[in-house]
Scaffold this motif. Sequence first.
Motif, PDB file in Angstrom:
ATOM      1  N   HIS A  40      41.293  58.275  96.137  1.00 23.99           N
ATOM      2  CA  HIS A  40      40.906  57.338  95.081  1.00 23.99           C
ATOM      3  C   HIS A  40      40.825  55.900  95.586  1.00 23.99           C
ATOM      4  O   HIS A  40      40.192  55.056  94.947  1.00 23.99           O
ATOM      5  N   ASN A 306      35.160  65.189  88.735  1.00 22.08           N
ATOM      6  CA  ASN A 306      36.612  65.088  88.692  1.00 22.08           C
ATOM      7  C   ASN A 306      37.050  65.024  87.232  1.00 22.08           C
ATOM      8  O   ASN A 306      36.843  64.023  86.545  1.00 22.08           O
ATOM      9  N   ASN A 308      39.986  64.830  86.135  1.00 25.71           N
ATOM     10  CA  ASN A 308      41.090  63.885  85.928  1.00 25.71           C
ATOM     11  C   ASN A 308      40.601  62.537  85.435  1.00 25.71           C
ATOM     12  O   ASN A 308      41.281  61.872  84.654  1.00 25.71           O
TER      13      ASN A 308
END
Length: 321
Positions: A40, A306, A308
Motif C-alpha cells: 500500500h 482489492n 479491502n
Amino acid sequence: SVFTLLILTLLVLLTVATFLWNLLVLATILRVKAFHRVPHNLVASTAVSDVLVAALVMPLSLVKELSAGRRWRLGRELCLVWVCFDVLCCTASIWNVTAIALDRYWSVTRQLQYTLLARRRISNVMIALTWLLSAAISLAPLLGWAETYSPEQERCQLSQDPSYTIVSTGGAFYLPLCVVLFVYWKIYKASKFHMWGRRRNAVVPLPEAAQVKEASQEPQMVFTARRAAITFQTDGETWREQKEKKAALMVGILIGVFVLCWIPFFITELISPLCSCNIPPVWKSIFLWLGYSNSFFNPLIYTAFNKNYNNAFKNLFVKQR
C-alpha cells in the motif's frame, strides 16, 4: 460554442474527480492501520503523484487551453514551474505504476524469497529511485539544459531540444514501458506454466480392467478390479493459481490503460523535435489530456481489485456520518 463548453466542462470534471479520488485513496491508507504496509505504500506514492498532477498541473493546463491560441500569458517563471511540476509528477506517476507491476511480479514468482521485510525494503528503494529520477528529468530545464518558454510567441511547452527530448522521453516513458511489458509477459508465462503443470498431475486410468487369477486349483477363483480413476486434481483453482490469475489480470489492465493513455503523447513528443514536424495544437492538447487521464484511472484499477479498499471506503464514510 456548445461543443467547446462541453469539452471544458469535461476537463474540469476530470481534474476535480482525479484530485478527489486520489485524495480519498490517500486518506483511506492513512486512517486504516492495516494499509500501513507493503504494497500500500506503493499505492500511496502513486496517489501522491496523481494528486499533485490534479492540483498543480491540470489547472494551469486548463488555463492555457482557455487562452486564445493556447498562448501562455502567465510569465516565464510560472511557465518553468508548471513544466517542472508537469514532468516531475507525470514521470513519478509512470514509474510508480512500474514499481507496482514489479512488486506484483516478485510476489508471484518469488514467494519464498520475497518476504514482507524484503518487500518493505525493496518498495522503499523503488519509491526513492522513482522520485529522484523524476526530479532529475524535471529539473534539467531549470538548470539551463533546454528552454521551455518563448516570449515572442508566448509559448510554454516541453523543451524541443533533441538531446533533452530523447533523454526525457526515454527515462519518463520508454524505459518503464519496456519494464512493464517484460513484467506482464513473465507473470502471464508463470501463470500458464503452473496451470499446465496442474493438468499433468492427474493420473490417467488404465485402458482396460485388470484381472488377477489365482493358481490353477479347484475351484478356480477370479478377482476382477473394475476401472477406477485416481486423481490429485482439486476441485476449482488453488490459492496460488487464483493469486497469479488475479495479478496477471490487474497488471494487464494497469499496463493496457497506461499504454493507451500515454503512448500517443510520447510518440508525438519524440517525433516532433527530431523531424521538425508541425503537429496541430489541438492534437497536442488531446494527447496531453489523454495522458493526464491516466492519473484518474490508476486508483480505480487498484481499488477494483482489492475488496479491502471498498470496505475501508464504506467504513470511512460511516464514521464521518
